[in-house]
Design a protein around this motif. Structure first.
Motif, PDB file in Angstrom:
ATOM      1  N   ALA A 179     -14.384 -18.600  18.660  1.00  0.00           N
ATOM      2  CA  ALA A 179     -14.993 -18.236  17.370  1.00  0.00           C
ATOM      3  C   ALA A 179     -13.987 -18.313  16.229  1.00  0.00           C
ATOM      4  O   ALA A 179     -14.365 -18.611  15.085  1.00  0.00           O
ATOM      5  CB  ALA A 179     -15.565 -16.824  17.462  1.00  0.00           C
ATOM      6  N   ALA A 180     -12.715 -18.067  16.537  1.00  0.00           N
ATOM      7  CA  ALA A 180     -11.686 -18.046  15.486  1.00  0.00           C
ATOM      8  C   ALA A 180     -11.018 -19.395  15.269  1.00  0.00           C
ATOM      9  O   ALA A 180     -10.351 -19.597  14.246  1.00  0.00           O
ATOM     10  CB  ALA A 180     -10.621 -17.006  15.842  1.00  0.00           C
ATOM     11  N   ALA A 181     -11.146 -20.314  16.220  1.00  0.00           N
ATOM     12  CA  ALA A 181     -10.400 -21.573  16.174  1.00  0.00           C
ATOM     13  C   ALA A 181     -10.877 -22.478  15.046  1.00  0.00           C
ATOM     14  O   ALA A 181     -12.075 -22.587  14.775  1.00  0.00           O
ATOM     15  CB  ALA A 181     -10.524 -22.293  17.512  1.00  0.00           C
ATOM     16  N   GLY A 182      -9.912 -23.147  14.425  1.00  0.00           N
ATOM     17  CA  GLY A 182     -10.228 -24.150  13.420  1.00  0.00           C
ATOM     18  C   GLY A 182      -9.910 -25.541  13.895  1.00  0.00           C
ATOM     19  O   GLY A 182     -10.053 -26.515  13.146  1.00  0.00           O
ATOM     20  N   ALA A 183      -9.451 -25.663  15.135  1.00  0.00           N
ATOM     21  CA  ALA A 183      -9.116 -26.959  15.726  1.00  0.00           C
ATOM     22  C   ALA A 183      -9.183 -26.805  17.238  1.00  0.00           C
ATOM     23  O   ALA A 183      -9.380 -25.699  17.759  1.00  0.00           O
ATOM     24  CB  ALA A 183      -7.716 -27.402  15.293  1.00  0.00           C
ATOM     25  N   ALA A 184      -9.001 -27.888  17.960  1.00  0.00           N
ATOM     26  CA  ALA A 184      -9.046 -27.847  19.422  1.00  0.00           C
ATOM     27  C   ALA A 184      -7.774 -27.219  19.984  1.00  0.00           C
ATOM     28  O   ALA A 184      -6.679 -27.412  19.445  1.00  0.00           O
ATOM     29  CB  ALA A 184      -9.217 -29.255  19.983  1.00  0.00           C
ATOM     30  N   HIS A 185      -7.918 -26.460  21.085  1.00  0.00           N
ATOM     31  CA  HIS A 185      -6.786 -25.829  21.756  1.00  0.00           C
ATOM     32  C   HIS A 185      -6.916 -26.011  23.262  1.00  0.00           C
ATOM     33  O   HIS A 185      -7.990 -25.789  23.824  1.00  0.00           O
ATOM     34  CB  HIS A 185      -6.743 -24.328  21.450  1.00  0.00           C
ATOM     35  N   GLU A 186      -5.821 -26.395  23.902  1.00  0.00           N
ATOM     36  CA  GLU A 186      -5.791 -26.467  25.365  1.00  0.00           C
ATOM     37  C   GLU A 186      -5.537 -25.068  25.919  1.00  0.00           C
ATOM     38  O   GLU A 186      -4.649 -24.348  25.429  1.00  0.00           O
ATOM     39  CB  GLU A 186      -4.702 -27.419  25.839  1.00  0.00           C
ATOM     40  N   VAL A 187      -6.286 -24.707  26.962  1.00  0.00           N
ATOM     41  CA  VAL A 187      -6.224 -23.342  27.482  1.00  0.00           C
ATOM     42  C   VAL A 187      -6.139 -23.360  29.000  1.00  0.00           C
ATOM     43  O   VAL A 187      -6.843 -24.121  29.673  1.00  0.00           O
ATOM     44  CB  VAL A 187      -7.464 -22.528  27.040  1.00  0.00           C
ATOM     45  N   LEU A 188      -5.275 -22.491  29.536  1.00  0.00           N
ATOM     46  CA  LEU A 188      -5.142 -22.277  30.970  1.00  0.00           C
ATOM     47  C   LEU A 188      -5.776 -20.946  31.356  1.00  0.00           C
ATOM     48  O   LEU A 188      -5.718 -19.982  30.594  1.00  0.00           O
ATOM     49  CB  LEU A 188      -3.662 -22.244  31.381  1.00  0.00           C
ATOM     50  N   LEU A 192       2.464 -20.957  25.875  1.00  0.00           N
ATOM     51  CA  LEU A 192       2.578 -19.582  25.409  1.00  0.00           C
ATOM     52  C   LEU A 192       2.037 -18.687  26.519  1.00  0.00           C
ATOM     53  O   LEU A 192       0.824 -18.583  26.718  1.00  0.00           O
ATOM     54  CB  LEU A 192       1.785 -19.396  24.115  1.00  0.00           C
ATOM     55  N   ALA A 193       2.934 -18.040  27.260  1.00  0.00           N
ATOM     56  CA  ALA A 193       2.555 -17.408  28.519  1.00  0.00           C
ATOM     57  C   ALA A 193       1.803 -16.096  28.352  1.00  0.00           C
ATOM     58  O   ALA A 193       1.047 -15.708  29.243  1.00  0.00           O
ATOM     59  CB  ALA A 193       3.796 -17.182  29.373  1.00  0.00           C
ATOM     60  N   ALA A 194       2.010 -15.391  27.255  1.00  0.00           N
ATOM     61  CA  ALA A 194       1.264 -14.149  27.039  1.00  0.00           C
ATOM     62  C   ALA A 194      -0.158 -14.480  26.595  1.00  0.00           C
ATOM     63  O   ALA A 194      -0.379 -15.441  25.849  1.00  0.00           O
ATOM     64  CB  ALA A 194       1.960 -13.297  25.982  1.00  0.00           C
ATOM     65  N   THR A 195      -1.126 -13.685  27.041  1.00  0.00           N
ATOM     66  CA  THR A 195      -2.519 -13.940  26.702  1.00  0.00           C
ATOM     67  C   THR A 195      -2.690 -14.158  25.202  1.00  0.00           C
ATOM     68  O   THR A 195      -2.200 -13.375  24.388  1.00  0.00           O
ATOM     69  CB  THR A 195      -3.394 -12.760  27.143  1.00  0.00           C
ATOM     70  N   ALA A 196      -3.378 -15.250  24.849  1.00  0.00           N
ATOM     71  CA  ALA A 196      -3.578 -15.583  23.447  1.00  0.00           C
ATOM     72  C   ALA A 196      -4.544 -14.614  22.787  1.00  0.00           C
ATOM     73  O   ALA A 196      -5.448 -14.072  23.439  1.00  0.00           O
ATOM     74  CB  ALA A 196      -4.105 -17.007  23.326  1.00  0.00           C
ATOM     75  N   ILE A 197      -4.357 -14.411  21.478  1.00  0.00           N
ATOM     76  CA  ILE A 197      -5.301 -13.630  20.673  1.00  0.00           C
ATOM     77  C   ILE A 197      -5.648 -14.451  19.433  1.00  0.00           C
ATOM     78  O   ILE A 197      -4.881 -15.327  19.016  1.00  0.00           O
ATOM     79  CB  ILE A 197      -4.728 -12.260  20.274  1.00  0.00           C
ATOM     80  N   PRO A 198      -6.793 -14.196  18.833  1.00  0.00           N
ATOM     81  CA  PRO A 198      -7.221 -15.022  17.701  1.00  0.00           C
ATOM     82  C   PRO A 198      -6.228 -15.080  16.548  1.00  0.00           C
ATOM     83  O   PRO A 198      -6.094 -16.123  15.887  1.00  0.00           O
ATOM     84  CB  PRO A 198      -8.539 -14.362  17.275  1.00  0.00           C
ATOM     85  N   ALA A 199      -5.509 -14.000  16.290  1.00  0.00           N
ATOM     86  CA  ALA A 199      -4.586 -13.968  15.152  1.00  0.00           C
ATOM     87  C   ALA A 199      -3.456 -14.985  15.277  1.00  0.00           C
ATOM     88  O   ALA A 199      -2.800 -15.309  14.277  1.00  0.00           O
ATOM     89  CB  ALA A 199      -4.008 -12.564  14.990  1.00  0.00           C
ATOM     90  N   ARG A 200      -3.208 -15.483  16.488  1.00  0.00           N
ATOM     91  CA  ARG A 200      -2.128 -16.463  16.672  1.00  0.00           C
ATOM     92  C   ARG A 200      -2.586 -17.898  16.429  1.00  0.00           C
ATOM     93  O   ARG A 200      -1.757 -18.807  16.337  1.00  0.00           O
ATOM     94  CB  ARG A 200      -1.552 -16.346  18.091  1.00  0.00           C
ATOM     95  N   LEU A 201      -3.879 -18.112  16.347  1.00  0.00           N
ATOM     96  CA  LEU A 201      -4.377 -19.484  16.260  1.00  0.00           C
ATOM     97  C   LEU A 201      -3.956 -20.225  14.987  1.00  0.00           C
ATOM     98  O   LEU A 201      -3.639 -21.416  15.058  1.00  0.00           O
ATOM     99  CB  LEU A 201      -5.898 -19.500  16.403  1.00  0.00           C
ATOM    100  N   PRO A 202      -3.939 -19.596  13.800  1.00  0.00           N
ATOM    101  CA  PRO A 202      -3.479 -20.341  12.628  1.00  0.00           C
ATOM    102  C   PRO A 202      -2.058 -20.881  12.780  1.00  0.00           C
ATOM    103  O   PRO A 202      -1.769 -22.010  12.355  1.00  0.00           O
ATOM    104  CB  PRO A 202      -3.574 -19.305  11.499  1.00  0.00           C
ATOM    105  N   ARG A 203      -1.178 -20.104  13.403  1.00  0.00           N
ATOM    106  CA  ARG A 203       0.188 -20.583  13.615  1.00  0.00           C
ATOM    107  C   ARG A 203       0.217 -21.712  14.634  1.00  0.00           C
ATOM    108  O   ARG A 203       0.975 -22.676  14.495  1.00  0.00           O
ATOM    109  CB  ARG A 203       1.085 -19.416  14.054  1.00  0.00           C
ATOM    110  N   ALA A 204      -0.596 -21.584  15.682  1.00  0.00           N
ATOM    111  CA  ALA A 204      -0.669 -22.643  16.680  1.00  0.00           C
ATOM    112  C   ALA A 204      -1.168 -23.942  16.058  1.00  0.00           C
ATOM    113  O   ALA A 204      -0.642 -25.035  16.330  1.00  0.00           O
ATOM    114  CB  ALA A 204      -1.574 -22.220  17.833  1.00  0.00           C
ATOM    115  N   GLU A 205      -2.185 -23.837  15.219  1.00  0.00           N
ATOM    116  CA  GLU A 205      -2.747 -25.025  14.582  1.00  0.00           C
ATOM    117  C   GLU A 205      -1.774 -25.634  13.572  1.00  0.00           C
ATOM    118  O   GLU A 205      -1.690 -26.868  13.431  1.00  0.00           O
ATOM    119  CB  GLU A 205      -4.083 -24.662  13.935  1.00  0.00           C
TER     120      GLU A 205
END
Length: 371
Positions: free
Chosen positions: A117-126, A79-92
């Motif tokens: 702070a918002a994550a409910g699971a692990a996420h790989e980040v660049l 996901l090339a655009a900078t991530a924001i916390p609101a997208r994390l539930p969909r990612a998870e």
């Protein structure tokens, strides 16, 4: 060709040839190909980009990521655009439902902290690195600070670095573009090496833009390359010498809805919403205006351009009155756009896919919007 207009036309043979060229170029450079779907927004195009198989993908929206994952077109998405916390539930949810690897991007310790702070699971980040475009990203020498914020968090996993040489679109000089490609490569590699020297991992080194992919001298130290508009091409890229007319896969079918004889112009039903107001080709080909007109059936170029756009109207000046007979009211033309990405996002919802004879044979849905 008789159809309600405007319609978005896609030449399948040209698309396949463009995709094959990109795959071959990535192989030549010794890197993985991760095509960008912000232009195509299509599952069918995603599969064609990898020769008919699933493969790595780049997206701009979660909706694109969800469509590719749900269709089985990709299980490895950036996901090339900078991530924001609101997208994390969909990612998870994607990871739970499909096992999708979704790489996120940040360019500040602050955003890394908000994500953690918002994550409910692990996420790989660049870590996004600025290689000269100055749109997003940090200078290579500041990448370590962002990497530390990711690496020291509870839920984020540092996966490497990415950058985008978007300033390559500003030149038509192959030597200058090759120089920008080297700046792009060097910035990403320097950031990755600094992160590793600080005792942190950076397995992914991701770069890419259409011009830099074509003109890079080498990609030593890079693991993957991204490019998107080159699957379709457009007049902006053609004006810079990146492609030829016969490579253009995307056009807009439009109907001549009027003759303004006093102004010496045809009126089309393709205006700003159908073509966009992007005029990026004009920096190198000023006559382009909002798009070049072509024959509806063959796509052969005509010496006509859309010079004025209103919301639903396009104005095409003609050099002499014979064009009113050649293109009577009710006839149809194609318009090849300045910038395929923006034109395709104009609300069409689907492509009319044409065979080698210019006949519409399929209809492919687009994944437009954000939600």
């Amino acid at each position: 060709m008789e159809a309600d207009t405007p319609r978005l036309l896609l030449d399948r043979a040209r698309l396949e040839a463009n995709a094959a060229r990109l795959r071959a170029r990535a192989e030549e450079l010794g890197v993985s190909f991760r095509p960008h779907f912000k232009t195509a927004k299509s599952v069918e195009v995603a599969l064609i980009s990898h020769g008919g198989a699933a493969g790595p993908a780049t997206v701009s929206t979660m909706k694109e990521a969800e469509a590719l994952a749900e269709a089985g077109a990709s299980s490895d998405i950036l996901l090339a655009a900078t991530a924001i916390p609101a997208r994390l539930p969909r990612a998870e949810a994607l990871a739970r439902a499909h096992g999708t690897r979704l790489l996120l991007v940040v360019d500040s310790p602050e955003m890394a902290g908000l994500l953690d702070a918002a994550a409910g699971a692990a996420h790989e980040v660049l870590v996004e690195v600025d290689c000269g475009e100055h749109r997003a990203g940090v200078p290579p020498e500041k990448a370590v600070a962002v990497a530390r914020a990711i690496h020291g968090s509870r839920h984020l996993r540092l996966a490497g670095v990415m950058t985008h040489g978007g300033h390559s679109y500003g030149s038509a000089d192959p030597a200058r573009v090759a120089g920008i490609a080297e700046e792009e490569r060097a910035a990403a590699v320097a950031a990755a090496e600094a992160i590793r020297a600080a005792g942190m991992p950076a397995p992914v080194v991701s770069v890419g833009s259409t011009p830099t992919l074509l003109h890079a001298r080498h990609l030593q130290g890079v693991t993957e390359v991204r490019a998107g508009v080159s699957l379709f091409w457009d007049l902006a890229q053609m004006s810079r010498g990146m492609c030829n007319w016969d490579d253009l896969a995307l056009s807009v079918l439009s109907t001549v809805i009027g003759h303004n004889r006093a102004a010496g112009a045809l009126i089309l039903d393709a205006g700003a919403l159908a073509l966009s107001k992007d005029i990026t080709a004009n920096a190198f080909a000023p006559e382009t205006a909002y798009g070049r007109v072509a024959e509806a059936g063959t796509g052969a170029a005509l010496p006509l351009h859309v010079t004025i756009v209103h919301q639903e109207h396009g104005t095409v000046p003609v050099p002499d009155p014979s064009w009113f007979e050649r293109l009577p009211v009710g006839s149809q033309v194609r318009v090849y756009p300045n910038h395929a990405c923006i034109t395709a996002a104009g609300g069409y919802g689907a492509y009319d896919v044409m065979d080698a004879e210019g006949r519409p044979v399929e209809r492919w849905s687009r994944v437009d919007g954000w939600h």
